[in-house]
Design a protein around this motif. Sequence first.
Motif, mmCIF file in Angstrom:
data_model
loop_
_atom_site.group_PDB
_atom_site.id
_atom_site.type_symbol
_atom_site.label_atom_id
_atom_site.label_comp_id
_atom_site.label_asym_id
_atom_site.label_seq_id
_atom_site.Cartn_x
_atom_site.Cartn_y
_atom_site.Cartn_z
ATOM 1 N N LYS A 10 52.577 22.935 55.430
ATOM 2 C CA LYS A 10 52.876 21.865 54.464
ATOM 3 C C LYS A 10 51.947 20.671 54.682
ATOM 4 C CE LYS A 10 56.985 20.496 53.512
ATOM 5 N NZ LYS A 10 58.382 20.064 53.525
ATOM 6 N N GLU A 54 46.522 22.633 40.878
ATOM 7 C CA GLU A 54 47.798 23.131 40.371
ATOM 8 C C GLU A 54 48.303 24.305 41.204
ATOM 9 O OE1 GLU A 54 51.290 23.539 38.615
ATOM 10 O OE2 GLU A 54 49.950 21.823 38.401
ATOM 11 N N ALA A 55 47.408 25.187 41.633
ATOM 12 C CA ALA A 55 47.813 26.338 42.452
ATOM 13 C C ALA A 55 48.367 25.857 43.803
ATOM 14 C CB ALA A 55 46.626 27.273 42.670
ATOM 15 N N ARG A 57 49.650 22.872 44.466
ATOM 16 C CA ARG A 57 50.913 22.173 44.214
ATOM 17 C C ARG A 57 52.064 23.157 43.982
ATOM 18 N NH1 ARG A 57 48.494 17.262 40.526
ATOM 19 N NH2 ARG A 57 48.215 15.781 42.250
ATOM 20 N N CYS A 58 51.779 24.231 43.281
ATOM 21 C CA CYS A 58 52.793 25.261 43.045
ATOM 22 C C CYS A 58 53.218 25.895 44.372
ATOM 23 C CB CYS A 58 52.236 26.316 42.090
ATOM 24 S SG CYS A 58 53.411 27.613 41.676
ATOM 25 N N ASP A 59 52.236 26.243 45.219
ATOM 26 C CA ASP A 59 52.549 26.790 46.545
ATOM 27 C C ASP A 59 53.311 25.782 47.392
ATOM 28 O OD1 ASP A 59 51.455 29.263 46.082
ATOM 29 O OD2 ASP A 59 49.544 28.830 47.083
ATOM 30 N N ARG A 61 55.368 23.428 46.345
ATOM 31 C CA ARG A 61 56.763 23.370 45.887
ATOM 32 C C ARG A 61 57.561 24.570 46.395
ATOM 33 N NH1 ARG A 61 54.095 22.040 41.098
ATOM 34 N NH2 ARG A 61 54.586 24.070 40.183
ATOM 35 N N ARG A 62 56.951 25.735 46.308
ATOM 36 C CA ARG A 62 57.631 26.953 46.771
ATOM 37 C C ARG A 62 57.874 26.888 48.276
ATOM 38 N NH1 ARG A 62 55.831 32.252 48.333
ATOM 39 N NH2 ARG A 62 57.597 33.664 48.134
ATOM 40 N N ARG A 65 60.661 24.481 49.087
ATOM 41 C CA ARG A 65 61.976 25.066 48.802
ATOM 42 C C ARG A 65 62.384 26.043 49.900
ATOM 43 N NH1 ARG A 65 63.120 29.801 46.832
ATOM 44 N NH2 ARG A 65 61.078 30.109 45.896
#
Length: 169
Positions: A10, A54-55, A57-59, A61-62, A65
């Motif tokens: 992270k 964007e890729a 940022r998507c990773d 977020r996942r 979570r």
Amino acid sequence: MYLADAIKLKHLLLKQIDKLLEEVERVAFIELEKDEPLPTIQSRSLEDIEVELEAIRCDMRRLDRLVCEANLHTVIETNDGPLPLVEAMEFAVQLRAQARMYQDLAERPKREFQTGYGEGSSVIKHALYDPELYRLKARDVEKRANRIASAIEAANHRTEIEFDASRYM
């Protein structure tokens, strides 16, 4: 991947996001003299950077979570009973704050002479507790916090989450 590695990842992703945002500033603008022609296009376009950003940022977020879920579902044993990691982390923070308060009380004198309360008067401030007792309490509470922190660290190295980090590590 282990939870401990996910936490490190992270931080790595946050650094990559910062670097990409800096790159956006470099490729989005150019300074030219008034009649100077536009140079050839740079090696990476603004759109290329946006797609990569964007890729990530998507990773991110996942991954965030998954870490949150693991922190909620992973339970450690403490002297105060079983606690999910998320609660244990907060408990350790609270115990360290309590230990600091106890240590501050322990460092105060039992009796303290005060000055400046008028002419000729002398005031003595008395502690209504035993500073030595609070020194011992501070040590005990700090030990509790350290045990919980060690249990959290051990859980972080044995708890696995399903995340493919091969793009980053």
